[in-house]
Design a protein around this motif. Structure first.
Motif, PDB file in Angstrom:
ATOM      1  N   PHE A 233       0.567  -1.440  -0.187  1.00 58.74           N
ATOM      2  CA  PHE A 233      -0.091  -0.349   0.291  1.00 58.74           C
ATOM      3  C   PHE A 233       0.483   1.286  -0.239  1.00 58.74           C
ATOM      4  N   PHE A 234       0.095   2.487  -0.606  1.00 59.95           N
ATOM      5  CA  PHE A 234       1.012   3.980  -0.535  1.00 59.95           C
ATOM      6  C   PHE A 234       0.025   4.402   0.945  1.00 59.95           C
ATOM      7  N   LEU A 235       1.051   5.612   0.871  1.00 58.38           N
ATOM      8  CA  LEU A 235       0.727   6.611   1.929  1.00 58.38           C
ATOM      9  C   LEU A 235       1.261   7.926   1.144  1.00 58.38           C
ATOM     10  N   MET A 236       0.162   8.725   1.340  1.00 59.75           N
ATOM     11  CA  MET A 236       0.588  10.203   0.408  1.00 59.75           C
ATOM     12  C   MET A 236       1.329  11.270   1.269  1.00 59.75           C
ATOM     13  N   ALA A 237       2.430  11.864  -0.254  1.00 58.90           N
ATOM     14  CA  ALA A 237       2.835  12.109   0.318  1.00 58.90           C
ATOM     15  C   ALA A 237       3.143  14.298   0.520  1.00 58.90           C
ATOM     16  N   SER A 238       3.669  14.606   1.260  1.00 62.82           N
ATOM     17  CA  SER A 238       3.418  15.824   1.206  1.00 62.82           C
ATOM     18  C   SER A 238       3.323  16.985  -0.158  1.00 62.82           C
ATOM     19  N   ASN A 239       4.318  16.505  -1.173  1.00 68.91           N
ATOM     20  CA  ASN A 239       4.652  16.940  -2.418  1.00 68.91           C
ATOM     21  C   ASN A 239       3.929  16.722  -3.354  1.00 68.91           C
ATOM     22  N   GLY A 240       2.374  15.573  -3.203  1.00 66.94           N
ATOM     23  CA  GLY A 240       1.362  15.228  -4.269  1.00 66.94           C
ATOM     24  C   GLY A 240       1.687  14.097  -4.641  1.00 66.94           C
ATOM     25  N   GLY A 241       2.776  13.049  -4.803  1.00 71.27           N
ATOM     26  CA  GLY A 241       2.626  12.181  -5.362  1.00 71.27           C
ATOM     27  C   GLY A 241       2.501  10.721  -4.028  1.00 71.27           C
ATOM     28  N   VAL A 242       3.047   9.908  -4.064  1.00 73.20           N
ATOM     29  CA  VAL A 242       2.756   9.173  -2.867  1.00 73.20           C
ATOM     30  C   VAL A 242       3.994   8.271  -2.771  1.00 73.20           C
ATOM     31  N   PHE A 243       3.656   7.353  -1.429  1.00 75.21           N
ATOM     32  CA  PHE A 243       5.964   6.637  -1.591  1.00 75.21           C
ATOM     33  C   PHE A 243       4.867   5.206  -0.696  1.00 75.21           C
ATOM     34  N   PRO A 252       9.592   9.639   7.095  1.00 78.06           N
ATOM     35  CA  PRO A 252       8.067  10.640   8.176  1.00 78.06           C
ATOM     36  C   PRO A 252       8.007  12.033   7.922  1.00 78.06           C
ATOM     37  N   VAL A 253       8.827  12.394   7.566  1.00 82.17           N
ATOM     38  CA  VAL A 253       8.482  13.352   7.829  1.00 82.17           C
ATOM     39  C   VAL A 253       8.042  14.918   6.300  1.00 82.17           C
ATOM     40  N   MET A 254       8.088  13.867   5.562  1.00 79.33           N
ATOM     41  CA  MET A 254       7.686  13.824   4.735  1.00 79.33           C
ATOM     42  C   MET A 254       5.870  13.963   3.896  1.00 79.33           C
ATOM     43  N   LEU A 255       5.644  13.857   5.109  1.00 76.03           N
ATOM     44  CA  LEU A 255       4.021  13.270   5.730  1.00 76.03           C
ATOM     45  C   LEU A 255       3.765  14.648   6.123  1.00 76.03           C
ATOM     46  N   LYS A 302       6.849  23.717  -2.592  1.00 80.07           N
ATOM     47  CA  LYS A 302       7.982  24.672  -2.070  1.00 80.07           C
ATOM     48  C   LYS A 302       8.733  24.088  -1.191  1.00 80.07           C
ATOM     49  N   SER A 303       9.888  24.856  -0.515  1.00 77.98           N
ATOM     50  CA  SER A 303      10.726  24.054   0.477  1.00 77.98           C
ATOM     51  C   SER A 303      11.138  25.432   0.758  1.00 77.98           C
ATOM     52  N   PRO A 304      11.801  26.075   2.059  1.00 74.91           N
ATOM     53  CA  PRO A 304      11.095  24.825   3.636  1.00 74.91           C
ATOM     54  C   PRO A 304       9.406  24.822   3.499  1.00 74.91           C
ATOM     55  N   TYR A 305       9.647  24.426   4.283  1.00 74.41           N
ATOM     56  CA  TYR A 305       7.902  24.348   4.981  1.00 74.41           C
ATOM     57  C   TYR A 305       8.052  24.574   6.826  1.00 74.41           C
ATOM     58  N   TYR A 306       7.429  25.113   7.108  1.00 74.19           N
ATOM     59  CA  TYR A 306       7.553  25.429   8.761  1.00 74.19           C
ATOM     60  C   TYR A 306       6.693  25.040   9.473  1.00 74.19           C
ATOM     61  N   VAL A 307       6.327  23.855   9.722  1.00 75.76           N
ATOM     62  CA  VAL A 307       5.335  23.565  10.534  1.00 75.76           C
ATOM     63  C   VAL A 307       5.438  24.745  12.360  1.00 75.76           C
ATOM     64  N   VAL A 320       6.912  20.487  -0.187  1.00 78.54           N
ATOM     65  CA  VAL A 320       5.693  20.453   0.084  1.00 78.54           C
ATOM     66  C   VAL A 320       4.596  21.244  -0.080  1.00 78.54           C
ATOM     67  N   LEU A 321       3.518  20.926  -0.894  1.00 76.30           N
ATOM     68  CA  LEU A 321       2.707  21.490  -1.518  1.00 76.30           C
ATOM     69  C   LEU A 321       2.378  22.847  -1.120  1.00 76.30           C
ATOM     70  N   ASP A 322       2.608  23.986  -2.155  1.00 79.41           N
ATOM     71  CA  ASP A 322       3.219  25.039  -1.468  1.00 79.41           C
ATOM     72  C   ASP A 322       1.004  26.072  -1.039  1.00 79.41           C
ATOM     73  N   ILE A 323       0.805  25.838  -0.226  1.00 74.67           N
ATOM     74  CA  ILE A 323      -1.317  25.394   1.004  1.00 74.67           C
ATOM     75  C   ILE A 323      -1.146  26.357   1.693  1.00 74.67           C
ATOM     76  N   VAL A 324      -1.866  26.965   2.093  1.00 75.93           N
ATOM     77  CA  VAL A 324      -2.485  27.967   3.510  1.00 75.93           C
ATOM     78  C   VAL A 324      -3.413  27.490   3.615  1.00 75.93           C
ATOM     79  N   GLU A 325      -2.721  27.256   5.000  1.00 78.74           N
ATOM     80  CA  GLU A 325      -4.382  26.297   5.715  1.00 78.74           C
ATOM     81  C   GLU A 325      -3.821  27.834   7.123  1.00 78.74           C
ATOM     82  N   VAL A 326      -5.521  27.837   7.415  1.00 80.17           N
ATOM     83  CA  VAL A 326      -5.666  28.707   8.308  1.00 80.17           C
ATOM     84  C   VAL A 326      -6.732  27.550   9.384  1.00 80.17           C
TER      85      VAL A 326
END
Length: 682
Positions: A233-243, A252-255, A302-307, A320-326
């Protein structure tokens, strides 16, 4: 039957989408997320859908486990091993002050305290030459100390290891031998870039979440095997693909943004199919709202992503997908402060206890409660009738807020409920402005694709506020992130520092660098995924000499210096408004994207069947619309009954399993050929 299945574990709901490749049927289910056992919450969806996992071909998962571990600070007891004299790099960070006028400004505490950060004798030069050999005796002694301290995970990051990883590689091998039950992660396994602080921060974050993700994958694999699933099985990565599951356990940080990217992938596929060049992808779930800008069906990574955000969080190097989250979602809590001001979010009721109307013990009103009180959603048809909502409880909770604000009666309750939605809309509009107005892009030139359980409820008002002329609601928006995962390819991003002036000598050198990266990454993907056809995309990160920040420029397999310079200057001018022509340019990084297609259906196969019967409303109810200043008798449509090509003028409420679409007065909607709803504004 033969299934292609995807599931997205969100902050409030776990969503599942499954495609039966033999019958062409698509199944959707939702369950409240089980925070105590994410695997159990996911399997609940499988059970509700009646899916036999022994007949599943491909399974993909997205999870909020990684980001939640960082937010809740409940990861593994982690130690950092680094070059002697550099154990405080996590505290030093960068010298900038992102919030200059806050005298009490402080970043979030490091994931690892100073008592668990250790320096060891070794030194590598900036050119990759060994200045001081790695002290293996000291390393063995340190391993004994770490065992006595009960450390569960170790991050290794040595100075200048990005250019020569010999010491780091040996240290990791030895620590894994000395500490077989401890998770050990190396910085160069995640990033080969020269940013010392960011590289260290990334491996620390990876080690911090590693044991928990490793355990999650193992439990998931065990449960799937018990249910008869025999493939990988696969897991969804932050870059828009599956690992692959193996790569996810190593990285795991790439998730970190595993969940939200699925919807953006789906939005990109729909945008391309509908011929939309530039769109805003907007996702509102139960806990947060997210948005991203897509051009020609593609999103920027984008890179880096700030947690935790740029101002106070920590960086992670990696795609990491260039996404803005609120922090605005259906579960966002409304409250009144001691000064009499109302606030909405970022606190969320989540799935436990959830909004008041869920009847699970929630007492503070949320955006979902406001939607219910205003008639925008119905108590009896939520999740297709699977979950009956407590309208009286929601109204009572909002009445308390109304009283605190000085309102009374039914009209006061309605005004307060609308105020909750309006405050939430302000926060969501600010997120959309960050990816558009703040980047010199006019929202009036864009379309918007809205999804998530709350997206279709709110985006018509948002679109009018921002001047977006065209809104698209895809089929099954409440499960759209899971649907997007079904359509996701495998993807790996690799970045290497390559410091050289952009001149004629540089082109053959970076071309050779890309060829080496392609051979290595392609081999890894072929081994992990069993794929033979891999697509590569090359980009270089450039800057004018003396500048810190870079701009990514695509390059083909046969580039020349002039074309690379011209493309860089064009992108730079569009972004910053000016350019210093003929100024020296420096290559900083080589960025390679490798993608391979995993078995998936075509978009047309996922489109809903044509509505049965007629497209007439199933009834009416009183709905509050702010633009009319009160309630209007509004027709209610069942989306499954709407015929392709059907159109009507609002107001209208369109109900379906996982979401509800609100069409404002005088707005016009039409059902498109893929089952999507188009809303246009007068």
């Amino acid at each position: 039957m033969s299934y292609i299945l995807a599931a997205d574990t969100g902050g409030t709901f776990t969503d599942l989408a499954a495609y039966d490749s033999e019958s062409g049927r698509v199944i959707y289910t939702k369950s409240l997320t089980n925070y105590g056992d994410l695997v159990e919450g996911l399997m609940s969806c499988v059970t509700k859908a009646g899916i036999d996992l022994a007949k599943a071909e491909t399974v993909k998962f997205g999870t909020t486990l990684v980001i939640n571990t960082f937010v809740q600070r409940n990861g593994a007891k982690t130690a950092l091993v680094t070059t002697k004299g550099f154990r405080d790099v996590m505290e030093l960070g960068r010298g900038n002050r992102p919030v200059p006028f806050d005298l009490r400004f402080a970043r979030e505490a490091s994931l690892i305290g100073r008592d668990l950060r250790f320096g060891i004798d070794e030194r590598m030069s900036a050119a990759g030459e060994i200045l001081q050999p790695l002290d293996l005796v000291e390393l063995e002694s340190l391993a004994t100390c770490l065992r006595e301290l009960g450390v569960e995970s170790v991050a290794v990051s040595f100075l200048n290891s990005y250019i020569n990883d010999e010491h780091e590689r040996i240290a990791v091998e030895q620590l894994r031998k000395f500490l077989p039950d401890v998770y050990v992660s190396a910085g160069t396994e995640l990033s080969r870039e020269w940013y010392e602080y960011e590289r260290t921060s990334t491996v620390v974050a990876n080690a911090y979440v590693g044991p928990k993700l490793e355990d999650y994958v193992e439990r998931l694999n065990e449960r799937l095997s018990l249910e008869g699933f025999k493939d990988s099985f696969f897991l969804m990565a932050s870059n828009g693909g599956v690992f692959s599951a193996e790569r996810a356990q190593q990285q795991p940080v790439m998730l970190v943004e595993s969940g939200p990217v699925g919807g953006c992938i789906g939005a990109g596929v729909y945008a391309e199919a509908l011929g939309l060049e530039r769109v805003i992808a907007f996702d509102m779930g139960g806990t947060t709202a997210k948005c991203a800008l897509l051009e020609n069906g593609r999103f920027e990574v984008k890179s880096p992503y700030y947690v935790g955000g740029y101002e106070r969080g920590f960086p992670v190097r990696g795609g990491v997908l260039d996404i803005v989250e609120v922090g605005t979602g259906g579960g966002s809590i409304a409250s009144v402060d001691r000064h009499g001001g109302m606030h909405v979010g970022p606190r969320s009721a989540g799935s436990t206890p959830g909004p008041v109307c869920y009847g699970r013990g929630g007492v503070e009103p949320t955006i979902t409660d406001a939607n219910l009180v205003l008639g925008r959603i119905a108590a009896s048809s939520f999740l297709g009738g699977e979950m009956t909502l407590d309208e009286a409880g929601a109204r009572s909770a909002i009445e308390k807020v109304a009283t605190a604000l000085g309102f009374s009666g039914d009209a006061g309750t309605d005004e307060t409920a609308q105020g909750i939605l309006s405050l939430g809309a302000l926060t969501m509009a600010s997120a959309i402005k960050q990816i558009t107005v703040e980047r010199g892009i006019d929202p009036r030139d864009l379309s918007m694709i809205a999804f998530g359980g709350g997206g279709p409820l709110h985006t018509a008002a948002l679109a009018r506020e921002l001047g977006v002329p065209h809104l698209i609601i895809p089929p099954e928006p409440g499960n759209f992130s899971a649907l997007g995962m079904i359509l996701a390819d495998a993807r790996v991003d690799d970045t290497r520092t390559f410091l050289k002036s952009l001149d004629q000598d540089a082109v053959p050198l970076f071309t050779a660098g890309f060829e080496e990266m392609e051979q290595r990454v392609g081999g890894e993907m072929a081994r992990d995924l069993g794929v033979s056809s891999i697509r590569f995309e090359r980009q270089v990160e450039l800057s004018f000499k003396g500048q810190k920040h870079t701009v990514r420029v695509p390059v083909g397999t046969d580039p020349d210096t002039a074309s690379v310079r011209e493309t860089f200057e064009t992108i730079y001018k569009r972004r910053y408004g000016h350019v210093e022509v003929n100024s020296p340019i420096q290559i900083v990084n080589l960025v390679l994207t490798a993608a391979a297609t995993i078995k998936r259906p075509r978009l047309e196969e996922l489109s809903p069947s044509v509505g049965e019967g007629n497209s007439n409303p199933s009834g009416e109810r009183s709905v509050y619309f702010a633009e009319r200043g009160g309630r209007i008798s509004t027709p209610i449509y069942q989306r499954r009954n709407l015929q392709l090509g059907f159109s009507a003028t609002g107001p209208a409420i369109i109900e379906e399993y996982g979401s509800t679409t609100v069409v404002g007065p005088d707005d016009r909607f039409e059902v498109g050929q893929l089952g999507e709803i188009h809303i246009r504004f007068n």
